[in-house]
Write a protein that holds these residues in place. Structure first.
Motif, short mmCIF file in Angstrom:
data_model
loop_
_atom_site.label_atom_id
_atom_site.label_comp_id
_atom_site.label_asym_id
_atom_site.label_seq_id
_atom_site.Cartn_x
_atom_site.Cartn_y
_atom_site.Cartn_z
N CYS A 160 0.85 -1.17 0.00
CA CYS A 160 0.00 0.00 0.00
C CYS A 160 0.89 1.23 0.00
O CYS A 160 1.99 1.20 0.55
CB CYS A 160 -0.84 0.02 1.27
SG CYS A 160 -1.87 -1.43 1.42
N GLU A 162 1.17 5.60 0.87
CA GLU A 162 0.78 6.44 2.00
C GLU A 162 -0.67 6.91 1.90
O GLU A 162 -1.36 7.06 2.91
CB GLU A 162 1.74 7.63 2.15
CG GLU A 162 2.06 8.39 0.87
CD GLU A 162 3.30 7.85 0.15
OE1 GLU A 162 3.47 6.61 0.08
OE2 GLU A 162 4.10 8.67 -0.33
N LEU A 165 -2.89 4.11 3.08
CA LEU A 165 -2.84 3.95 4.54
C LEU A 165 -3.65 5.04 5.23
O LEU A 165 -4.32 4.78 6.23
CB LEU A 165 -1.38 3.94 5.02
CG LEU A 165 -0.57 2.71 4.56
CD1 LEU A 165 0.93 2.92 4.79
CD2 LEU A 165 -1.03 1.44 5.27
N LEU A 189 0.01 3.64 13.64
CA LEU A 189 0.56 3.04 12.42
C LEU A 189 1.50 1.90 12.84
O LEU A 189 2.40 2.12 13.66
CB LEU A 189 1.35 4.11 11.66
CG LEU A 189 1.98 3.78 10.32
CD1 LEU A 189 0.92 3.43 9.27
CD2 LEU A 189 2.83 4.96 9.82
N LEU A 203 6.14 4.42 4.87
CA LEU A 203 5.66 4.59 6.24
C LEU A 203 6.02 5.96 6.82
O LEU A 203 5.25 6.53 7.59
CB LEU A 203 6.15 3.46 7.14
CG LEU A 203 5.51 2.10 6.84
CD1 LEU A 203 6.02 1.03 7.81
CD2 LEU A 203 3.98 2.17 6.94
N ALA A 206 3.51 8.15 5.32
CA ALA A 206 2.19 7.87 5.90
C ALA A 206 2.09 8.52 7.28
O ALA A 206 1.06 9.09 7.64
CB ALA A 206 1.96 6.37 5.99
N VAL A 236 -3.21 0.71 11.70
CA VAL A 236 -3.18 0.75 10.25
C VAL A 236 -1.90 0.12 9.73
O VAL A 236 -0.82 0.37 10.27
CB VAL A 236 -3.27 2.23 9.77
CG1 VAL A 236 -3.14 2.32 8.26
CG2 VAL A 236 -4.57 2.86 10.25
N CYS A 237 -2.02 -0.72 8.70
CA CYS A 237 -0.84 -1.36 8.11
C CYS A 237 -1.18 -1.88 6.72
O CYS A 237 -2.36 -1.90 6.36
CB CYS A 237 -0.36 -2.52 8.98
SG CYS A 237 -1.59 -3.80 9.22
N ASP A 238 -0.17 -2.32 5.96
CA ASP A 238 -0.50 -2.94 4.69
C ASP A 238 -0.94 -4.38 4.94
O ASP A 238 -0.76 -4.92 6.02
CB ASP A 238 0.65 -2.83 3.67
CG ASP A 238 1.86 -3.67 4.04
OD1 ASP A 238 1.71 -4.79 4.54
OD2 ASP A 238 2.98 -3.18 3.80
#
Lengths: 340, 340
Positions: A160, A162, A165, A189, A203, A206, A236-238
């Motif tokens: 994913c 930013e 996310l 995150l 990240l 993000a 939240v994460c991929d």
């Protein structure tokens, strides 16, 4: 007639380890206990046989016959094209065309995601949909009623960016709000360190985007060892990291159960010890039981899309139907759309 | 004089939660119990004070004074440049110049990786180094002596390509072989599904490369929930996924310990139950105790580079020194180089 009376849930009854029995039985029960209507999509004869032996409200159940269905081991990408008339595709198509307000399946996860993407319009600006999953935290030790956290994505996307996310955070916020009433959930995150500079370019970006978004209560990065403390409402994460997290947790808990069984066989004192602990173990069991959570939503669509666990028993599938109903009642998709 | 007599280990004594006491005390003990020589890098006065009150072999311990050291919370990228004369940089530099055969630190992991990369040459074709970590599996229930698996990378790199993952498999194979004697360890790729097409482009390509490499006993993908079964000897993944896995496991185990303490306070029967189980809990405790494994190697360098846990107690640091010695004796770097 209230809006609630009119809700119709399309159910792919051919997916999951116990199909079509479990989905049909759960819908039969829900037809008696809720105001929703159900459109059962699958092998008509099998569905009717099951309905014949289970109490249900025939006015609230329709059946739509399909010849085909998608197996759990089939390769999603090809199968969605080849089996256009499979129960799963018909169910998502009906929902996408607005003939049902929600769709649910316990079938092949990859195929269900692709089938939903093909047939159901996404909310504006949503590039990637996400699967959101609840898990229990240590907070229940304090007697807190709200001792669950939500993590997304847990498997719809491997990678994913930013922007994705950020949208996951917004979607997770709305869903958590519907589940708990919490207006301003604490969002974190998932990362390999606390600091804003950790985790690589996506990240780091993000982190910045989440910090800049004034409508989100973003509190920073969270590491794997802090997840179970319960400090976060939404993580939240991929989908790759989320999937590793979720399955790893499942694996550890299964290993510990095996360890308990082994101990009970091995040593008399351990057996007695486990016996005395049993009431405690029974108390935490529901925490570890996915059937309590009732499936996971696929967030980002203009309709309610629920994925029930492949291993769902009747209670789990019933809870997943309830979750669809609740999300519809509380206007989940509208809420997300407003926030986006 | 054998080669073993000549091994010299450079020790950054200023890193970790209990620096410099723990690293110095562990080296003092190792000077009596092993044939290795130790070069202790750090604050000379503090080191001498500790040595004065701990038995050691003065012929096998040298001290190199440095004014500076790198703190755990310092941002690695800047600090490596700004603090050229920090104990960690001096220790890796000495090792890189061939004046020591191995280097060890319990300090800032990110800084240690960068410092090692800056000062110690990598093996040919190695683009990315990896941190390899052991963890216990359910196999110990069967009484198997070899009930550990090795996972790498667990945090040196957030993203890796298929070439990196292939090299991690080769490096992991050599290290596992040194630890266990197993000639042909079973290698798996951490992924979100069994099938070769899962996980996105890099993992699909890595699967292919690992399958094509005839010297590797590659058995396919492994999911998070199967990791603790112990089917794999070596699990390959990028550092982000490995870090999430490792820290998540740590977090669950800590949560369960808290749960036990809570239960013991809460209910008399639970307390007795836990008491009866105590001998069983004591049996599995070493499994969960990182100090047993003695630190994690950074693989891919031409020298032995060991990272001890920041929280290391004396036993953990001593075991990490032993691991450096063992890896040198068994020619870890040479073995990896041959395989690459």
């Amino acid at each position: 007639m209230s809006a609630e009376n009119q809700i119709k849930i399309a159910v792919d009854v051919m997916g999951g380890d116990h199909a079509p029995a479990i989905p049909v039985e759960a819908a039969a029960e829900a037809s008696l206990k809720t105001n929703a209507n159900f459109l059962l999509v699958g092998d008509e004869q099998k569905i009717k046989n099951i309905l014949d032996s289970h109490r249900h409200d025939p006015k609230k159940i329709e059946v739509l016959h399909t010849f085909e269905y998608i197996g759990d081991d089939e390769y999603p990408r090809n199968i969605i094209r080849q089996k256009k008339d499979a129960s799963m595709n018909i169910a998502t198509d009906i929902c996408g065309r607005g003939e049902a307000h929600a769709v649910i399946s316990a079938g092949n996860t990859g195929a269900y995601i692709l089938s939903s993407i093909k047939h159901i319009p996404r909310l504006e600006t949503v590039n990637k949909v996400a699967i959101a999953s609840l898990f229990p935290t240590k907070k229940f030790l304090t007697g807190a009623k709200k001792h669950y956290s939500l993590i997304l994505d847990v498997g719809a996307n491997n990678q994913c960016n930013e922007e994705d996310l950020l949208r996951f955070a917004i979607m997770g916020k709305s869903y958590f709000n519907i589940l708990t009433g919490e207006e301003n959930p604490k969002i974190y995150l998932l990362n390999v360190g606390d600091e804003a500079h950790k985790g690589g370019k996506i990240l780091v970006n993000a982190y910045q985007k989440l910090s800049d978004c004034k409508t989100l209560n973003f509190l920073g990065n969270i590491e794997g060892n802090k997840i179970f403390n319960g400090v976060a409402d939404v993580i939240v994460c991929d989908g790759f990291a989320g999937n590793i997290f979720l399955k790893n947790t499942e694996g550890i808990i299964e290993s510990l159960m095996d360890l308990g069984k082994f101990a009970a066989r091995r040593n008399f004192f351990w057996k007695i010890g486990l016996y005395l602990l049993n009431s405690g173990i029974q108390k935490i069991k529901p925490l570890l039981d996915y059937s309590e959570y009732g499936g996971a939503p696929l967030l980002g669509f203009q309709k309610i899309v629920i994925k029930a666990h492949g291993r769902s028993n009747k209670k789990a599938f019933y809870n997943a139907l309830q979750m669809a109903l609740e999300s519809y009642r509380k206007n989940l998709c509208g809420k997300i759309s407003e926030e986006l």
